[in-house]
Design a protein around this motif. Structure first.
Motif, mmCIF file in Angstrom:
data_model
loop_
_atom_site.group_PDB
_atom_site.id
_atom_site.type_symbol
_atom_site.label_atom_id
_atom_site.label_comp_id
_atom_site.label_asym_id
_atom_site.label_seq_id
_atom_site.Cartn_x
_atom_site.Cartn_y
_atom_site.Cartn_z
ATOM 1 N N ILE A 139 0.879 -1.166 0.000
ATOM 2 C CA ILE A 139 0.000 0.000 0.000
ATOM 3 C C ILE A 139 0.915 1.214 0.000
ATOM 4 O O ILE A 139 1.579 1.501 1.001
ATOM 5 N N GLU A 140 0.981 1.915 -1.138
ATOM 6 C CA GLU A 140 1.811 3.121 -1.230
ATOM 7 C C GLU A 140 0.905 4.316 -0.995
ATOM 8 O O GLU A 140 -0.135 4.454 -1.645
ATOM 9 N N TYR A 141 1.312 5.189 -0.071
ATOM 10 C CA TYR A 141 0.458 6.301 0.316
ATOM 11 C C TYR A 141 1.257 7.594 0.423
ATOM 12 O O TYR A 141 2.447 7.585 0.714
ATOM 13 N N CYS A 142 0.590 8.698 0.177
ATOM 14 C CA CYS A 142 1.198 10.026 0.238
ATOM 15 C C CYS A 142 1.276 10.483 1.698
ATOM 16 O O CYS A 142 0.249 10.649 2.356
ATOM 17 N N VAL A 143 2.496 10.680 2.167
ATOM 18 C CA VAL A 143 2.708 11.139 3.539
ATOM 19 C C VAL A 143 2.213 12.581 3.720
ATOM 20 O O VAL A 143 1.431 12.858 4.638
ATOM 21 N N PRO A 144 2.650 13.535 2.867
ATOM 22 C CA PRO A 144 2.211 14.922 3.053
ATOM 23 C C PRO A 144 0.696 15.107 2.962
ATOM 24 O O PRO A 144 0.141 16.036 3.547
ATOM 25 N N CYS A 145 0.015 14.228 2.229
ATOM 26 C CA CYS A 145 -1.440 14.337 2.056
ATOM 27 C C CYS A 145 -2.217 13.821 3.262
ATOM 28 O O CYS A 145 -3.427 14.004 3.342
ATOM 29 N N GLY A 146 -1.535 13.137 4.161
ATOM 30 C CA GLY A 146 -2.206 12.611 5.343
ATOM 31 C C GLY A 146 -2.948 11.308 5.107
ATOM 32 O O GLY A 146 -3.929 11.022 5.789
ATOM 33 N N HIS A 147 -2.483 10.501 4.159
ATOM 34 C CA HIS A 147 -3.146 9.229 3.865
ATOM 35 C C HIS A 147 -2.698 8.078 4.779
ATOM 36 O O HIS A 147 -3.121 6.948 4.576
ATOM 37 N N ARG A 148 -1.866 8.371 5.766
ATOM 38 C CA ARG A 148 -1.342 7.296 6.617
ATOM 39 C C ARG A 148 -2.455 6.528 7.336
ATOM 40 O O ARG A 148 -2.449 5.298 7.357
ATOM 41 N N GLU A 149 -3.405 7.236 7.923
ATOM 42 C CA GLU A 149 -4.484 6.550 8.657
ATOM 43 C C GLU A 149 -5.288 5.651 7.730
ATOM 44 O O GLU A 149 -5.643 4.529 8.093
ATOM 45 N N ARG A 150 -5.569 6.121 6.529
ATOM 46 C CA ARG A 150 -6.316 5.329 5.552
ATOM 47 C C ARG A 150 -5.521 4.080 5.183
ATOM 48 O O ARG A 150 -6.066 2.988 5.091
ATOM 49 N N ALA A 151 -4.213 4.245 4.977
ATOM 50 C CA ALA A 151 -3.345 3.106 4.632
ATOM 51 C C ALA A 151 -3.321 2.084 5.769
ATOM 52 O O ALA A 151 -3.387 0.877 5.531
ATOM 53 N N GLN A 152 -3.239 2.562 6.995
ATOM 54 C CA GLN A 152 -3.217 1.654 8.147
ATOM 55 C C GLN A 152 -4.559 0.950 8.311
ATOM 56 O O GLN A 152 -4.602 -0.232 8.652
ATOM 57 N N GLU A 153 -5.654 1.664 8.064
ATOM 58 C CA GLU A 153 -6.984 1.059 8.134
ATOM 59 C C GLU A 153 -7.104 -0.071 7.105
ATOM 60 O O GLU A 153 -7.584 -1.168 7.413
ATOM 61 N N LEU A 154 -6.647 0.185 5.895
ATOM 62 C CA LEU A 154 -6.713 -0.814 4.839
ATOM 63 C C LEU A 154 -5.808 -2.003 5.155
ATOM 64 O O LEU A 154 -6.193 -3.157 4.978
ATOM 65 N N GLN A 155 -4.622 -1.722 5.651
ATOM 66 C CA GLN A 155 -3.694 -2.790 6.052
ATOM 67 C C GLN A 155 -4.357 -3.690 7.091
ATOM 68 O O GLN A 155 -4.326 -4.914 6.982
ATOM 69 N N GLY A 156 -4.969 -3.096 8.091
ATOM 70 C CA GLY A 156 -5.651 -3.862 9.132
ATOM 71 C C GLY A 156 -6.792 -4.700 8.585
ATOM 72 O O GLY A 156 -6.970 -5.858 8.982
ATOM 73 N N TYR A 215 -12.394 4.996 -3.589
ATOM 74 C CA TYR A 215 -11.868 4.291 -2.419
ATOM 75 C C TYR A 215 -13.000 3.551 -1.724
ATOM 76 O O TYR A 215 -13.991 4.149 -1.297
ATOM 77 N N ASN A 216 -12.833 2.236 -1.627
ATOM 78 C CA ASN A 216 -13.805 1.384 -0.955
ATOM 79 C C ASN A 216 -13.027 0.225 -0.334
ATOM 80 O O ASN A 216 -12.528 -0.639 -1.058
ATOM 81 N N VAL A 217 -12.914 0.235 0.981
ATOM 82 C CA VAL A 217 -12.121 -0.771 1.681
ATOM 83 C C VAL A 217 -12.569 -2.178 1.312
ATOM 84 O O VAL A 217 -11.742 -3.038 0.988
ATOM 85 N N ASP A 218 -13.874 -2.426 1.337
ATOM 86 C CA ASP A 218 -14.375 -3.775 1.059
ATOM 87 C C ASP A 218 -14.012 -4.241 -0.353
ATOM 88 O O ASP A 218 -13.634 -5.396 -0.550
ATOM 89 N N ALA A 219 -14.112 -3.344 -1.330
ATOM 90 C CA ALA A 219 -13.786 -3.709 -2.707
ATOM 91 C C ALA A 219 -12.296 -4.008 -2.860
ATOM 92 O O ALA A 219 -11.917 -4.946 -3.573
ATOM 93 N N ILE A 220 -11.451 -3.240 -2.181
ATOM 94 C CA ILE A 220 -10.012 -3.476 -2.267
ATOM 95 C C ILE A 220 -9.660 -4.808 -1.599
ATOM 96 O O ILE A 220 -8.893 -5.600 -2.147
ATOM 97 N N VAL A 221 -10.225 -5.062 -0.429
ATOM 98 C CA VAL A 221 -9.983 -6.333 0.266
ATOM 99 C C VAL A 221 -10.438 -7.495 -0.616
ATOM 100 O O VAL A 221 -9.750 -8.511 -0.726
ATOM 101 N N GLU A 222 -11.571 -7.344 -1.274
ATOM 102 C CA GLU A 222 -12.064 -8.385 -2.176
ATOM 103 C C GLU A 222 -11.099 -8.584 -3.348
ATOM 104 O O GLU A 222 -10.844 -9.710 -3.777
#
Length: 80
Positions: A6-23, A63-70
């Motif tokens: 999961i590659e995410y933009c640090v300056p954009c603040g996507h870290r929480e979204r990336a961690q949520e998806l990772q989890g 962006y849809n967590v369920d679709a990405i996990v699927e």
């Protein structure tokens, strides 16, 4: 085994979204995946790659967590 990045933009603040998806991926597939790595980036990037194949790009997909996990699941099942 399946490797997810999961590659995410640090300056954009996507870290929480990336961690949520990772989890969510780890919760669903656990030991069936080799790794779910967070990769820092910039320029607005938020991409998900499975075994080197891009399955999600924030510039092209909604962006849809369920679709990405699927989407990850297709690779996990193929590797089983």
């Amino acid at each position: 085994m399946t490797a997810v990045e999961i590659e995410y933009c640090v300056p954009c603040g996507h870290r929480e979204r990336a961690q949520e998806l990772q989890g969510a991926i780890l919760e669903e597939y656990g030991l069936k995946v080799d790794r779910v790595a967070l990769v820092t980036g910039d320029g607005g990037v938020f991409e998900v790659r499975v075994d080197g194949d891009e399955i999600f790009d924030i510039d092209e997909d909604e962006y849809n967590v369920d679709a990405i996990v699927e989407g990850v699941g297709g690779y996990v099942e193929a590797a089983a």
